[in-house]
Design an enzyme around this catalytic site. Sequence first.
Site, PDB file in Angstrom:
ATOM      1  N   SER A  23     -88.162 -56.464  10.433  1.00 12.20           N
ATOM      2  CA  SER A  23     -87.616 -56.652  11.785  1.00 12.20           C
ATOM      3  C   SER A  23     -87.948 -58.029  12.344  1.00 12.20           C
ATOM      4  O   SER A  23     -87.652 -58.325  13.501  1.00 12.20           O
ATOM      5  CB  SER A  23     -88.174 -55.563  12.702  1.00 12.20           C
ATOM      6  OG  SER A  23     -89.593 -55.515  12.614  1.00 12.20           O
ATOM      7  N   ASN A 110     -97.702 -48.475  15.724  1.00 12.56           N
ATOM      8  CA  ASN A 110     -96.887 -47.626  16.601  1.00 12.56           C
ATOM      9  C   ASN A 110     -97.238 -47.802  18.081  1.00 12.56           C
ATOM     10  O   ASN A 110     -96.351 -47.942  18.924  1.00 12.56           O
ATOM     11  CB  ASN A 110     -97.037 -46.160  16.196  1.00 12.56           C
ATOM     12  CG  ASN A 110     -96.496 -45.903  14.801  1.00 12.56           C
ATOM     13  OD1 ASN A 110     -95.889 -46.790  14.197  1.00 12.56           O
ATOM     14  ND2 ASN A 110     -96.717 -44.713  14.279  1.00 12.56           N
ATOM     15  N   HIS A 156     -55.986 -48.523  47.058  1.00  9.61           N
ATOM     16  CA  HIS A 156     -54.936 -48.495  46.009  1.00  9.61           C
ATOM     17  C   HIS A 156     -54.377 -49.895  45.740  1.00  9.61           C
ATOM     18  O   HIS A 156     -53.235 -50.034  45.319  1.00  9.61           O
ATOM     19  CB  HIS A 156     -53.776 -47.560  46.369  1.00  9.61           C
ATOM     20  CG  HIS A 156     -54.215 -46.221  46.893  1.00  9.61           C
ATOM     21  ND1 HIS A 156     -54.404 -45.120  46.084  1.00  9.61           N
ATOM     22  CD2 HIS A 156     -54.538 -45.815  48.152  1.00  9.61           C
ATOM     23  CE1 HIS A 156     -54.809 -44.098  46.821  1.00  9.61           C
ATOM     24  NE2 HIS A 156     -54.903 -44.496  48.083  1.00  9.61           N
ATOM     25  N   SER A 277     -55.849 -74.758  29.535  1.00  9.94           N
ATOM     26  CA  SER A 277     -55.128 -74.193  28.398  1.00  9.94           C
ATOM     27  C   SER A 277     -54.816 -75.316  27.422  1.00  9.94           C
ATOM     28  O   SER A 277     -54.591 -76.460  27.828  1.00  9.94           O
ATOM     29  CB  SER A 277     -53.829 -73.556  28.898  1.00  9.94           C
ATOM     30  OG  SER A 277     -52.879 -73.503  27.862  1.00  9.94           O
ATOM     31  N   LYS A 283     -52.394 -75.131  33.719  1.00 11.28           N
ATOM     32  CA  LYS A 283     -53.282 -73.977  33.837  1.00 11.28           C
ATOM     33  C   LYS A 283     -54.716 -74.309  34.260  1.00 11.28           C
ATOM     34  O   LYS A 283     -55.282 -75.314  33.839  1.00 11.28           O
ATOM     35  CB  LYS A 283     -53.346 -73.236  32.497  1.00 11.28           C
ATOM     36  CG  LYS A 283     -52.053 -72.576  32.130  1.00 11.28           C
ATOM     37  CD  LYS A 283     -51.865 -71.253  32.836  1.00 11.28           C
ATOM     38  CE  LYS A 283     -52.432 -70.173  31.955  1.00 11.28           C
ATOM     39  NZ  LYS A 283     -52.233 -68.862  32.546  1.00 11.28           N
ATOM     40  N   ASN A 285     -57.791 -71.630  34.434  1.00 15.05           N
ATOM     41  CA  ASN A 285     -58.041 -70.197  34.227  1.00 15.05           C
ATOM     42  C   ASN A 285     -59.437 -69.760  34.680  1.00 15.05           C
ATOM     43  O   ASN A 285     -60.400 -70.505  34.548  1.00 15.05           O
ATOM     44  CB  ASN A 285     -57.877 -69.854  32.739  1.00 15.05           C
ATOM     45  CG  ASN A 285     -56.442 -70.025  32.271  1.00 15.05           C
ATOM     46  OD1 ASN A 285     -55.505 -69.781  33.024  1.00 15.05           O
ATOM     47  ND2 ASN A 285     -56.279 -70.454  31.032  1.00 15.05           N
ATOM     48  N   GLU A 290     -63.560 -63.631  33.782  1.00 19.26           N
ATOM     49  CA  GLU A 290     -63.036 -62.724  32.753  1.00 19.26           C
ATOM     50  C   GLU A 290     -64.107 -62.391  31.711  1.00 19.26           C
ATOM     51  O   GLU A 290     -64.224 -61.253  31.246  1.00 19.26           O
ATOM     52  CB  GLU A 290     -61.823 -63.344  32.076  1.00 19.26           C
ATOM     53  CG  GLU A 290     -60.617 -63.416  33.006  1.00 19.26           C
ATOM     54  CD  GLU A 290     -59.477 -64.215  32.404  1.00 19.26           C
ATOM     55  OE1 GLU A 290     -59.017 -63.872  31.307  1.00 19.26           O
ATOM     56  OE2 GLU A 290     -59.057 -65.202  33.028  1.00 19.26           O
ATOM     57  N   TYR A 317     -93.531 -41.133  16.326  1.00 17.70           N
ATOM     58  CA  TYR A 317     -92.807 -42.327  15.927  1.00 17.70           C
ATOM     59  C   TYR A 317     -91.927 -42.062  14.713  1.00 17.70           C
ATOM     60  O   TYR A 317     -92.315 -41.369  13.783  1.00 17.70           O
ATOM     61  CB  TYR A 317     -93.779 -43.476  15.609  1.00 17.70           C
ATOM     62  CG  TYR A 317     -93.041 -44.740  15.181  1.00 17.70           C
ATOM     63  CD1 TYR A 317     -92.541 -45.619  16.127  1.00 17.70           C
ATOM     64  CD2 TYR A 317     -92.810 -45.018  13.835  1.00 17.70           C
ATOM     65  CE1 TYR A 317     -91.839 -46.754  15.750  1.00 17.70           C
ATOM     66  CE2 TYR A 317     -92.109 -46.158  13.449  1.00 17.70           C
ATOM     67  CZ  TYR A 317     -91.625 -47.019  14.414  1.00 17.70           C
ATOM     68  OH  TYR A 317     -90.924 -48.134  14.039  1.00 17.70           O
ATOM     69  N   GLN A 322     -87.071 -48.582  15.730  1.00 17.10           N
ATOM     70  CA  GLN A 322     -86.982 -50.037  15.594  1.00 17.10           C
ATOM     71  C   GLN A 322     -85.602 -50.536  16.071  1.00 17.10           C
ATOM     72  O   GLN A 322     -85.450 -51.689  16.445  1.00 17.10           O
ATOM     73  CB  GLN A 322     -87.193 -50.417  14.120  1.00 17.10           C
ATOM     74  CG  GLN A 322     -87.090 -51.892  13.825  1.00 17.10           C
ATOM     75  CD  GLN A 322     -87.649 -52.209  12.439  1.00 17.10           C
ATOM     76  OE1 GLN A 322     -88.841 -52.136  12.220  1.00 17.10           O
ATOM     77  NE2 GLN A 322     -86.778 -52.541  11.515  1.00 17.10           N
ATOM     78  N   LYS A 325     -84.550 -52.497  19.627  1.00 24.22           N
ATOM     79  CA  LYS A 325     -84.743 -53.886  20.030  1.00 24.22           C
ATOM     80  C   LYS A 325     -83.482 -54.718  20.155  1.00 24.22           C
ATOM     81  O   LYS A 325     -83.241 -55.343  21.190  1.00 24.22           O
ATOM     82  CB  LYS A 325     -85.739 -54.562  19.095  1.00 24.22           C
ATOM     83  CG  LYS A 325     -87.108 -54.007  19.311  1.00 24.22           C
ATOM     84  CD  LYS A 325     -88.137 -54.548  18.393  1.00 24.22           C
ATOM     85  CE  LYS A 325     -89.331 -53.622  18.468  1.00 24.22           C
ATOM     86  NZ  LYS A 325     -89.025 -52.208  18.095  1.00 24.22           N
TER      87      LYS A 325
HETATM   88  N1  ARG Z   1     -91.061 -52.843  13.547  1.00 28.51           N
HETATM   89  C1  ARG Z   1     -91.480 -51.568  13.973  1.00 28.51           C
HETATM   90  C2  ARG Z   1     -90.696 -51.163  15.215  1.00 28.51           C
HETATM   91  O1  ARG Z   1     -90.131 -51.983  15.815  1.00 28.51           O
HETATM   92  C3  ARG Z   1     -92.923 -51.593  14.296  1.00 28.51           C
HETATM   93  C4  ARG Z   1     -93.642 -50.273  14.130  1.00 28.51           C
HETATM   94  C5  ARG Z   1     -93.794 -49.974  12.716  1.00 28.51           C
HETATM   95  N2  ARG Z   1     -94.515 -48.797  12.499  1.00 28.51           N
HETATM   96  C6  ARG Z   1     -94.424 -48.118  11.374  1.00 28.51           C
HETATM   97  N3  ARG Z   1     -95.126 -47.078  11.256  1.00 28.51           N
HETATM   98  N4  ARG Z   1     -93.579 -48.463  10.462  1.00 28.51           N
HETATM   99  O2  ARG Z   1     -90.612 -50.017  15.583  1.00 28.51           O
END
Ligand code: ARG
Length: 458
Positions: A23, A110, A156, A277, A283, A285, A290, A317, A322, A325
């Site tokens: 990650s 975790n 309306h 444009s 134009k 815009n 938008e 967990y 993950q 994110k």
């Molecule tokens: N990259 C993991 C997450 O964002 C971190 C936690 C990892 N924990 C594990 N037991 N694999 O959730």
Amino acid sequence: MAQLWGGRFTKETDRLVYNFNASITFDRKLYRQDIRGSLAHVKMLAKQGILTQEEGSRIEEGLKGILEDVENGTLPITEEYEDIHSFVEANLIDRIGDVGKKLHTGRSRNDQVALDMKLYVRDEIGELDGLLKKLLTTIEKIMEENLHTYMPGFTHLQKAQPLTLAHHLGAYFEMFRRDRGRMHDIYERMNYCPLGAGALAGTTYPLDREYTASLLDFYGATRNSMDSVSDRDYVIELLAALSTVMMHLSRFCEEIIVWNTNEYRFVEIDDAYSTGSSIMPQKKNPDIAELVRGKTGRVYGALMSLLTTMKGLPLAYNKDMQEDKEPAFDAIDTVKGCLALFEGMLSTMKFRKDVMEASAKNGFTNATDAADYLVGKGVPFRDAHGIIGRLVLLCIEKNCSLDALPLEEYQKLCPVFEKDIYEAISMKTCVEKRMTLGAPGAEAMKPVLEEYRAYLEK
Ligand code: ARG
């Protein structure tokens, strides 16, 4: 491949598996929060005698060095690490040697990642709140300047009753003020520290969780270790609140796009916030409005994505989490960008007061007031409604406004009409007589604006 585990394995991780699992490409964004959390953790470990003061200080120094080097660009966060936690720990050990291996005592990734994400969301709530406040300040300023700028109000998308630009913008002030309130509520609910929950069941080390929590400016420590590592409610709540912000921005953008057309000409977006444009030289815009409207979809998408990820996850967990994110980071950055650009567009936009007022005058927006005039003379409202309806039809045939229709025509349909009808249906009367709390009359709006100013000064 740099990872924090491997003892019980006899084979290397498959390269594709490693990449799929890693990650670092996105959680590198959490380096500040990760280091801040580790600093608090290590301080608590030393206070509790789990580490010696000497060990604590060396780890602390090492962590501060990493932060400094990442910030000044001498230590790039590269993809050879599995995640941001591995990156920091591996670098710490490189820097200060074996004592660095003690950092993770009494902690799991975790509870570490749960903390990092909370610290991140908390920081971002502060920024989002600041941007919302800036937008509200701009709206309030335009309101002050336009207490008597008449314009048609719509239902309306048909002209309905006249009101003022200040009043129309006041509706958005209310929306964004509620958005700030939601930021505040989320903060209040989420501000408890998960660190010390361990992998899921706490730890046998004598941690002082309340102390760590206070070092990190939390109200206190969370009360259930399983929930602590698996709670992502606060991210979902933020994404829901951000979706609402985008819905508000999108509605405002839609109005600006319509107002900016040749047909309406209520506003002119500044050159700096417009685009041209490649083929049509004439134009100009409203691309920014938008795009803000368009980006609403991806913020809603982030909310749906995380709700779906969390659905059906058993305690505690799971790696699925993950996936919180990327959508959260993207949505937060998107909303911050939209708020900043929208505020810039709004504060530089020209409002064509003459066009707005003329438009309010030529769409029978004073018909309700004409009916109310008859009610004032004793005609039952339902009859008055019918009489004015017929007068409007007559005006449409004659291609004139109610203000321009001769008194004889009024009197032919109803003898109670007198000369004072013209005063009763003038734009000024129609707007300024609406003095109930929350209505567009300037006298009704002044105390409301005063309240808005006090709120912004708080
Ligand atoms: N990259 C993991 C997450 O964002 C971190 C936690 C990892 N924990 C594990 N037991 N694999 O959730």
